[in-house]
Motif scaffolding. Structure first.
Motif, PDB file in Angstrom:
ATOM      1  N   GLU A 149     -11.767   1.932   1.079  1.00 16.39           N
ATOM      2  CA  GLU A 149     -10.713   1.494   0.171  1.00 16.39           C
ATOM      3  C   GLU A 149     -11.243   1.432  -1.270  1.00 16.39           C
ATOM      4  O   GLU A 149     -10.560   1.856  -2.212  1.00 16.39           O
ATOM      5  N   ALA A 164     -10.027  -4.754  -3.927  1.00 12.30           N
ATOM      6  CA  ALA A 164     -10.766  -3.960  -2.933  1.00 12.30           C
ATOM      7  C   ALA A 164     -12.205  -4.463  -2.816  1.00 12.30           C
ATOM      8  O   ALA A 164     -12.746  -4.579  -1.710  1.00 12.30           O
ATOM      9  N   TYR A 208       0.821  -1.223   0.000  1.00 16.92           N
ATOM     10  CA  TYR A 208       0.000   0.000   0.000  1.00 16.92           C
ATOM     11  C   TYR A 208       0.856   1.274   0.000  1.00 16.92           C
ATOM     12  O   TYR A 208       0.681   2.157  -0.836  1.00 16.92           O
TER      13      TYR A 208
END
Lengths: 261, 194
Positions: B43, B142, A134
């Motif tokens: 997200e 996601a 991330y």
């Protein structure tokens, strides 16, 4: 009767404990070296040694403000019988299971070899994927990762050089963009010399293999065997001589790139 | 008599402590699974925003290369407006709809790229495809993570004792999954190096 009930309760508790401890992971655990996980057994020991050495060095690196450290670049190789099986691997799950990079600052590179999984010589490198942690997405975009693949492992004729080239290009991004170095230099010709002159017993695993070989072989003298037994015991006494690296607990969210060969 | 009273007090005390601990643990678990759903939703939101940015870049790239620019721009504008409206209202169905609209716009843009040889010949073409593959991969992940968190939440609030805690603390007894149009969850099959 009482003891039967007692035994049944204990048995149930044991079963419950075993069930609770059951691992849910779909992928193998990383190797003790962590940075290289050559499950396909296709990488040269010299290349593996380079990946581990550079990985350990990078992990120790810290930004000037102390906010970034524990960056990890991890390689893995897997074998599959046909290319459609590659889709069964979810790299985010693998990344998250291994916990690559402190504070999500990591990169996972996976090579997929297709062929007869029982015969390493029949395996061909068919797909390469890069999964980006991330926090690392800020420094390494899919475009940049794709360009790195296109200029390294995708065009280098030799897979070992290509892998080292890929590693050094990724290290270059990390050292320059993350840690603010002016440049990161490497020489592939010099690396070729290193590959040509690499001593296979210069890492721990091979060292242990060599010690065992000398102890067991009928060609070594008793005094040689004795000295190596003493050295082996001394290494064990000093902590086993086993280096174990672990992940920094990072996570990724599917961002990355792939290339097919 | 005194002994019996002590036993009764002890049993009641034990039950009260047991219930109290269960209530605290149950409530905390409820908050945890609900928070995970919210986090995964945010997200997806972040990834949709990233995809919108990628779409805008792609639209700029095709500008001048084809004759149906207006249609593409209209499509992207619709997707952007739907996304902004859904985000403002916090409406899950609206977000799913915006996701689908973006997918349609993206598919059409990619079709334009495929039909346009001069565009394919540009150096930036590969970069655009990498950006698309990366964001679609991330968005797909996601959505999957969101649905996994919803599954965990729904299972918890339907099973005992979660069902009691959800009702006691006024939590939803079901959260909808992120369901997109067939094919929209698939990453475009962009192949390099063949």
């Amino acid at each position: 009767m009482k003891s039967a009930i007692k035994s049944a309760v204990i048995l149930l508790l044991i079963l419950f404990a075993l069930f609770a401890c059951q691992s849910k992971s779909d992928y193998p655990e990383p190797t003790k070296e962590f940075y290289v996980n050559d499950f396909a057994d296709k990488l040269l020991p010299a290349v593996e040694s380079t990946i581990v050495r550079e990985g350990e060095r990078l992990f120790e690196e810290e930004s000037e403000d102390g906010n970034i450290s524990g960056v990890q670049i991890v390689f893995a190789t897997f074998t599959v019988e046909n290319e459609t099986d590659i889709a069964k691997y979810n790299l985010s799950d693998l990344y998250n299971q291994w916990g690559i990079g402190k504070d999500d600052m990591g990169v996972l590179i996976v090579y997929f070899y297709v062929g007869d999984t029982e015969d390493p010589s029949s395996l061909d490198l068919k797909e390469i994927k890069i999964e980006i942690g991330y926090a690392m997405e800020v420094y390494l975009s899919p475009i940049e990762a794709g360009n790195i693949l296109d200029t390294t492992i995708m065009i280098d004729e030799d897979e070992s050089i290509g892998t080292a080239h890929l590693l050094y290009e990724l290290l270059s991004v990390v050292y320059v963009d993350v840690f603010g170095y002016n440049s990161f230099n490497y020489d592939l010709d010099e690396y070729q010399n290193y590959l040509d002159t690499y001593l296979p017993y210069s890492d721990y695993d091979s060292l242990w293999g060599w010690i065992l070989y000398v102890i067991l072989t009928p060609y070594a003298s008793w005094w040689e065997k004795g000295i190596l037994v003493l050295i082996g015991l001394a290494i064990l006494g000093l902590g086993g001589g086993v280096v174990k690296n672990i992940g920094g607990g990072g996570r990724s969210g599917g961002m990355g790139i792939r290339r097919r060969r | 008599m005194k002994k019996i009273a002590l036993i009764i007090i002890g049993v009641i005390g034990f039950i009260v402590i047991f219930l109290g601990v269960s209530l605290i643990a149950g409530y905390n678990k409820l908050v945890e699974v609900n928070e995970e759903v919210d986090y995964q939703y945010s997200e997806i939101d972040r990834r949709l925003q990233q995809r919108y940015d990628t779409l805008t870049q792609l639209a700029t790239a095709v500008n001048g290369f084809q004759t149906h620019e207006q249609t593409i721009y209209d499509m992207i504008t619709s997707a952007r407006e739907a996304y902004a409206a859904a985000k403002a209202s916090g409406d899950l169905e609206g977000m799913v709809q915006a996701d689908a609209l973006q997918s349609v716009a993206l598919t059409n843009l990619l079709a334009l790229f495929e039909d346009n040889e001069p565009l394919q010949a540009t150096e930036a073409y590969g970069d655009y495809m990498d950006a698309v593959w990366g964001i679609e991969s991330a968005l797909s992940e996601a959505r999957r993570q969101y649905n996994l968190s919803v599954q965990e939440y729904n299972l918890y609030v339907r099973k005992f004792p979660g069902v009691l805690y959800a009702s006691l603390f006024n939590y939803d007894n079901e959260i909808a999954y992120w369901k997109v149009a067939e094919g929209a969850t698939q990453i475009p099959d962009i192949v390099f190096g063949d």
